[in-house]
Write a protein that holds these residues in place. Structure first.
Motif, short mmCIF file in Angstrom:
data_model
loop_
_atom_site.label_atom_id
_atom_site.label_comp_id
_atom_site.label_asym_id
_atom_site.label_seq_id
_atom_site.Cartn_x
_atom_site.Cartn_y
_atom_site.Cartn_z
N SER A 21 0.84 -1.19 0.00
CA SER A 21 0.00 0.00 0.00
C SER A 21 0.88 1.24 0.00
N PRO A 22 0.44 2.32 -0.63
CA PRO A 22 1.28 3.53 -0.70
C PRO A 22 1.47 4.17 0.66
N CYS A 23 2.69 4.64 0.89
CA CYS A 23 3.00 5.30 2.16
C CYS A 23 2.49 6.74 2.16
N PHE A 24 2.46 7.34 0.97
CA PHE A 24 2.02 8.73 0.86
C PHE A 24 0.92 8.82 -0.19
N LYS A 25 -0.04 9.66 0.08
CA LYS A 25 -1.11 9.91 -0.89
C LYS A 25 -0.80 11.18 -1.66
N ILE A 26 -0.97 11.10 -2.98
CA ILE A 26 -0.66 12.24 -3.84
C ILE A 26 -1.96 12.80 -4.39
N SER A 27 -2.07 14.09 -4.36
CA SER A 27 -3.27 14.76 -4.86
C SER A 27 -3.46 14.46 -6.36
N PRO A 28 -4.71 14.21 -6.77
CA PRO A 28 -4.96 13.95 -8.20
C PRO A 28 -4.65 15.15 -9.08
N ASP A 29 -4.48 16.33 -8.49
CA ASP A 29 -4.19 17.53 -9.27
C ASP A 29 -2.71 17.64 -9.65
N VAL A 30 -1.87 16.78 -9.05
CA VAL A 30 -0.44 16.85 -9.32
C VAL A 30 -0.16 16.29 -10.72
N GLN A 31 0.58 17.02 -11.52
CA GLN A 31 0.90 16.60 -12.89
C GLN A 31 2.30 16.00 -12.95
N LYS A 33 5.83 15.56 -14.32
CA LYS A 33 6.79 16.41 -15.02
C LYS A 33 8.12 15.67 -15.19
N GLU A 34 8.80 16.00 -16.27
CA GLU A 34 10.10 15.37 -16.53
C GLU A 34 11.10 15.73 -15.43
N VAL A 35 11.07 16.98 -15.02
CA VAL A 35 11.93 17.44 -13.93
C VAL A 35 11.02 17.91 -12.80
N PRO A 36 10.87 17.10 -11.73
CA PRO A 36 9.98 17.47 -10.62
C PRO A 36 10.44 18.75 -9.96
N THR A 37 9.46 19.53 -9.50
CA THR A 37 9.77 20.79 -8.82
C THR A 37 9.40 20.78 -7.35
N ASN A 38 8.70 19.70 -6.91
CA ASN A 38 8.36 19.60 -5.49
C ASN A 38 8.28 18.12 -5.10
N GLY A 39 8.03 17.87 -3.83
CA GLY A 39 8.04 16.50 -3.32
C GLY A 39 6.98 15.61 -3.94
N GLU A 40 5.75 16.13 -4.13
CA GLU A 40 4.67 15.32 -4.69
C GLU A 40 4.95 14.96 -6.14
N GLU A 41 5.48 15.89 -6.90
CA GLU A 41 5.83 15.61 -8.30
C GLU A 41 6.93 14.56 -8.38
N TYR A 42 7.87 14.65 -7.44
CA TYR A 42 8.95 13.65 -7.42
C TYR A 42 8.40 12.26 -7.11
N LEU A 43 7.52 12.15 -6.09
CA LEU A 43 6.92 10.87 -5.75
C LEU A 43 6.12 10.30 -6.91
N LEU A 44 5.38 11.16 -7.61
CA LEU A 44 4.59 10.71 -8.75
C LEU A 44 5.49 10.15 -9.84
#
Length: 249
Positions: A21-31, A33-44
């Motif tokens: 099961s995922p340790c962190f939940k990511i908002s469905p609004d997170v897109q 990106k090739e180069v993440p700019t924040n923690g949620e984008e990196y996890l995605l």
């Protein structure tokens, strides 16, 4: 909450655990990106990349014949038997190990005082992979400390390997030459501990070659015990001093 109820609740939570099961939940609004700019984008990005990797990776090699801590399979021939007449006693082997230990301690004390005698040693330069140079060196030099200590430690393994090759050419029924035996003993006395994996392989090969030569001796000949003595010494030192116990007599 009572302790009993708390423990029951904790047990229920453990029973419902899911290791995938995922340790962190990511908002469905997170897109993505090739180069993440924040923690949620990196996890995605990590999650998307993980989906392209199999959950279980299988090894495509057969490691069933490998030793427990061995990363590469090395074939070794079965250990040769030794005639009872030529087999050294435990007491004799213990004496050889004790004498060898004293020799190494003496060399160690010399090395600690290198500044005093460093000008008296012969600096030996040999191409490590040139067998012809090594054989010429062994035939034209005497294994004195001033000569052996002039060898860099990186050369000791290569020299011992060449000596093992020289020993392997001993004719059936014969033993190794006295001078060759002196060189082997000198190189063993200067071998550094702890052993590197390559050094261990060279030492084991030396012991096995000695056992092979001993196996081909005629135990009924008058000088058989004398001929077997240097072979027994080297087998004993590799097995009992350098702790390759499976090769011991």
């Amino acid at each position: 909450m009572s302790l009993k109820k708390y423990l029951k609740t904790m047990k229920d939570d453990e029973d419902n655990l899911d290791i995938v099961s995922p340790c962190f939940k990511i908002s469905p609004d997170v897109q993505l990106k090739e180069v993440p700019t924040n923690g949620e984008e990196y996890l995605l990005k990590v999650i998307k990349e993980r989906k392209n990797i199999a959950a279980v990776t299988k090894c495509n090699k057969d490691y069933s014949k490998f030793a427990e801590n061995q990363s590469q399979y090395v074939h070794e021939f079965p250990r040769l038997s030794v005639p009872e007449k030529l087999k050294p006693t435990i007491e004799w082997q213990n004496m050889q190990v004790a004498d060898f230990s004293e020799t190494r301690m003496y060399i160690s004390r010399l090395l600690s005082k290198r500044k005093i005698w460093k000008n008296n040693i012969n600096i030996i330069e040999i191409k490590p992979t040139c067998v012809i140079e090594w054989k010429q060196f062994f035939s034209t030099h005497i294994p004195t400390l001033s000569c052996v200590l002039g060898l860099q430690h990186a050369l000791l393994d290569q020299g011992l390997e060449v000596l093992t090759d020289i020993i392997s050419r001993t004719k059936p029924g014969n033993t190794i030459e006295h001078k060759t035996g002196q060189w082997v003993y000198a190189f063993l006395a200067c071998t550094q501990l702890p052993l590197l994996s390559d050094t261990t392989s060279i030492l084991r090969n030396l012991a096995r070659k000695c056992a092979e030569i001993r196996f081909r001796l005629n135990p009924d000949e008058e000088n058989a015990i004398t001929a077997a003595t240097p072979l027994n010494i080297f087998i004993c030192l590799v097995a009992r001093y350098f702790r390759q116990y499976d090769l011991a007599d």
